[in-house]
Write a protein that holds these residues in place. Structure first.
Motif, mmCIF file in Angstrom:
data_model
loop_
_atom_site.group_PDB
_atom_site.id
_atom_site.type_symbol
_atom_site.label_atom_id
_atom_site.label_comp_id
_atom_site.label_asym_id
_atom_site.label_seq_id
_atom_site.Cartn_x
_atom_site.Cartn_y
_atom_site.Cartn_z
ATOM 1 N N ARG A 8 0.846 -1.186 0.000
ATOM 2 C CA ARG A 8 0.000 0.000 0.000
ATOM 3 C C ARG A 8 0.885 1.241 0.000
ATOM 4 N NH1 ARG A 8 -3.487 -1.430 5.122
ATOM 5 N NH2 ARG A 8 -1.386 -1.751 5.863
ATOM 6 N N THR A 9 0.520 2.200 -0.849
ATOM 7 C CA THR A 9 1.316 3.418 -0.976
ATOM 8 C C THR A 9 0.592 4.596 -0.342
ATOM 9 O OG1 THR A 9 0.370 3.902 -3.153
ATOM 10 C CG2 THR A 9 2.426 2.618 -3.098
ATOM 11 N N VAL A 10 1.380 5.481 0.247
ATOM 12 C CA VAL A 10 0.830 6.674 0.887
ATOM 13 C C VAL A 10 1.664 7.874 0.453
ATOM 14 C CG1 VAL A 10 0.250 7.813 3.071
ATOM 15 C CG2 VAL A 10 0.155 5.311 2.903
ATOM 16 N N LEU A 11 0.974 8.930 0.050
ATOM 17 C CA LEU A 11 1.609 10.193 -0.292
ATOM 18 C C LEU A 11 1.341 11.173 0.847
ATOM 19 C CD1 LEU A 11 3.043 12.097 -2.252
ATOM 20 C CD2 LEU A 11 0.836 12.476 -3.362
ATOM 21 N N VAL A 12 2.392 11.776 1.368
ATOM 22 C CA VAL A 12 2.289 12.732 2.465
ATOM 23 C C VAL A 12 2.633 14.116 1.929
ATOM 24 C CG1 VAL A 12 3.179 13.400 4.736
ATOM 25 C CG2 VAL A 12 2.979 10.961 4.138
ATOM 26 N N ALA A 13 1.707 15.054 2.056
ATOM 27 C CA ALA A 13 1.952 16.446 1.659
ATOM 28 C C ALA A 13 1.932 17.295 2.921
ATOM 29 C CB ALA A 13 0.891 16.915 0.669
ATOM 30 N N ASP A 14 3.108 17.717 3.337
ATOM 31 C CA ASP A 14 3.248 18.475 4.578
ATOM 32 C C ASP A 14 4.324 19.534 4.373
ATOM 33 O OD1 ASP A 14 4.234 19.174 7.339
ATOM 34 O OD2 ASP A 14 2.683 17.728 7.871
ATOM 35 N N PRO A 15 4.050 20.789 4.744
ATOM 36 C CA PRO A 15 5.036 21.836 4.506
ATOM 37 C C PRO A 15 6.321 21.703 5.329
ATOM 38 C CG PRO A 15 3.195 22.709 5.766
ATOM 39 C CD PRO A 15 2.834 21.311 5.360
ATOM 40 N N SER A 16 6.284 20.906 6.377
ATOM 41 C CA SER A 16 7.474 20.698 7.206
ATOM 42 C C SER A 16 8.199 19.428 6.765
ATOM 43 C CB SER A 16 7.082 20.569 8.679
ATOM 44 O OG SER A 16 8.166 20.065 9.438
ATOM 45 N N GLY A 17 9.399 19.586 6.255
ATOM 46 C CA GLY A 17 10.178 18.424 5.836
ATOM 47 C C GLY A 17 10.451 17.472 6.984
ATOM 48 N N GLU A 18 10.711 18.030 8.152
ATOM 49 C CA GLU A 18 10.997 17.196 9.328
ATOM 50 C C GLU A 18 9.769 16.385 9.745
ATOM 51 O OE1 GLU A 18 11.998 18.150 13.905
ATOM 52 O OE2 GLU A 18 13.351 19.083 12.439
ATOM 53 N N ARG A 19 8.614 17.041 9.793
ATOM 54 C CA ARG A 19 7.383 16.338 10.162
ATOM 55 C C ARG A 19 7.004 15.311 9.090
ATOM 56 N NH1 ARG A 19 3.919 20.528 11.669
ATOM 57 N NH2 ARG A 19 3.467 20.850 9.476
ATOM 58 N N GLY A 20 7.159 15.679 7.819
ATOM 59 C CA GLY A 20 6.872 14.741 6.730
ATOM 60 C C GLY A 20 7.725 13.488 6.831
ATOM 61 N N ALA A 21 9.008 13.673 7.150
ATOM 62 C CA ALA A 21 9.915 12.528 7.292
ATOM 63 C C ALA A 21 9.506 11.646 8.473
ATOM 64 C CB ALA A 21 11.353 13.013 7.464
ATOM 65 N N ALA A 22 9.062 12.258 9.561
ATOM 66 C CA ALA A 22 8.619 11.478 10.729
ATOM 67 C C ALA A 22 7.355 10.686 10.404
ATOM 68 C CB ALA A 22 8.376 12.412 11.915
ATOM 69 N N ILE A 23 6.448 11.275 9.628
ATOM 70 C CA ILE A 23 5.226 10.572 9.234
ATOM 71 C C ILE A 23 5.569 9.404 8.320
ATOM 72 C CG2 ILE A 23 3.048 10.776 7.963
ATOM 73 C CD1 ILE A 23 3.010 13.763 8.938
ATOM 74 N N VAL A 24 6.468 9.644 7.361
ATOM 75 C CA VAL A 24 6.902 8.566 6.458
ATOM 76 C C VAL A 24 7.518 7.427 7.258
ATOM 77 C CG1 VAL A 24 8.597 7.962 4.674
ATOM 78 C CG2 VAL A 24 7.113 9.955 4.371
ATOM 79 N N ALA A 25 8.361 7.745 8.224
ATOM 80 C CA ALA A 25 9.004 6.706 9.042
ATOM 81 C C ALA A 25 7.953 5.870 9.784
ATOM 82 C CB ALA A 25 9.984 7.334 10.032
ATOM 83 N N ALA A 26 6.920 6.528 10.334
ATOM 84 C CA ALA A 26 5.856 5.796 11.038
ATOM 85 C C ALA A 26 5.086 4.893 10.074
ATOM 86 C CB ALA A 26 4.906 6.778 11.725
ATOM 87 N N LEU A 27 4.844 5.383 8.864
ATOM 88 C CA LEU A 27 4.130 4.580 7.867
ATOM 89 C C LEU A 27 4.961 3.388 7.405
ATOM 90 C CD1 LEU A 27 2.627 7.540 5.851
ATOM 91 C CD2 LEU A 27 1.294 5.805 7.084
ATOM 92 N N VAL A 28 6.242 3.595 7.184
ATOM 93 C CA VAL A 28 7.131 2.516 6.742
ATOM 94 C C VAL A 28 7.194 1.419 7.797
ATOM 95 C CG1 VAL A 28 9.550 1.954 6.218
ATOM 96 C CG2 VAL A 28 8.452 3.926 5.124
#
Length: 135
Positions: A8-28
């Motif tokens: 399953r793929t998820v696209l995260v659109a977040d203006p904060s690169g740091e927060r986006g990376a943390a969300i990606v890590a949780a999803l992975v």
């Protein structure tokens, strides 16, 4: 690719690169393939190239609201898209915009990356169960 090997793929659109990376890590950690972008035009480009199974959109993207981005992604999609998780301020006006855009889940800000991963997992699991034969 067979369904057994699908992910399953998820696209995260977040203006904060740091927060986006943390969300990606949780999803992975949950077994998703996830990508984060900081701008709406990048989210649109990626969604057009490979429509995600779900996406997480921050309401406060530069120059565009999260609900507007969801509407644009849905309008440009080459296949039916079901699941959007929006992170934003929980106001009645905001919820009306999200509902009009077809948002499936709203997670009030601030939300932890783990809470967002839970929301995506729950939305996709709910849809998978509804689509299973015999259910």
């Amino acid at each position: 690719m067979t369904d057994a090997l699908a992910y399953r793929t998820v696209l995260v659109a977040d203006p904060s690169g740091e927060r986006g990376a943390a969300i990606v890590a949780a999803l992975v950690r949950r077994g998703f393939a996830a990508t984060a972008v900081q701008a709406a035009h990048l989210a649109l480009r990626l969604a057009a190239a490979r429509p995600p199974d779900a996406w997480i959109v921050d309401q406060d993207l530069p120059g565009i609201s999260g609900a507007q981005l969801v509407s644009m992604i849905r309008a440009s999609a080459t296949r039916a898209l079901r699941d959007a998780v929006i992170v934003g301020t929980a106001t009645a006006r905001t919820r009306v915009g999200f509902t009009a855009a077809g948002v499936d889940v709203f997670v009030p800000a601030p939300a932890t990356p783990a809470a967002l991963a839970d929301a995506v997992d729950g939305a996709l699991s709910k849809h998978a169960a509804a689509e299973s034969p015999g259910k």
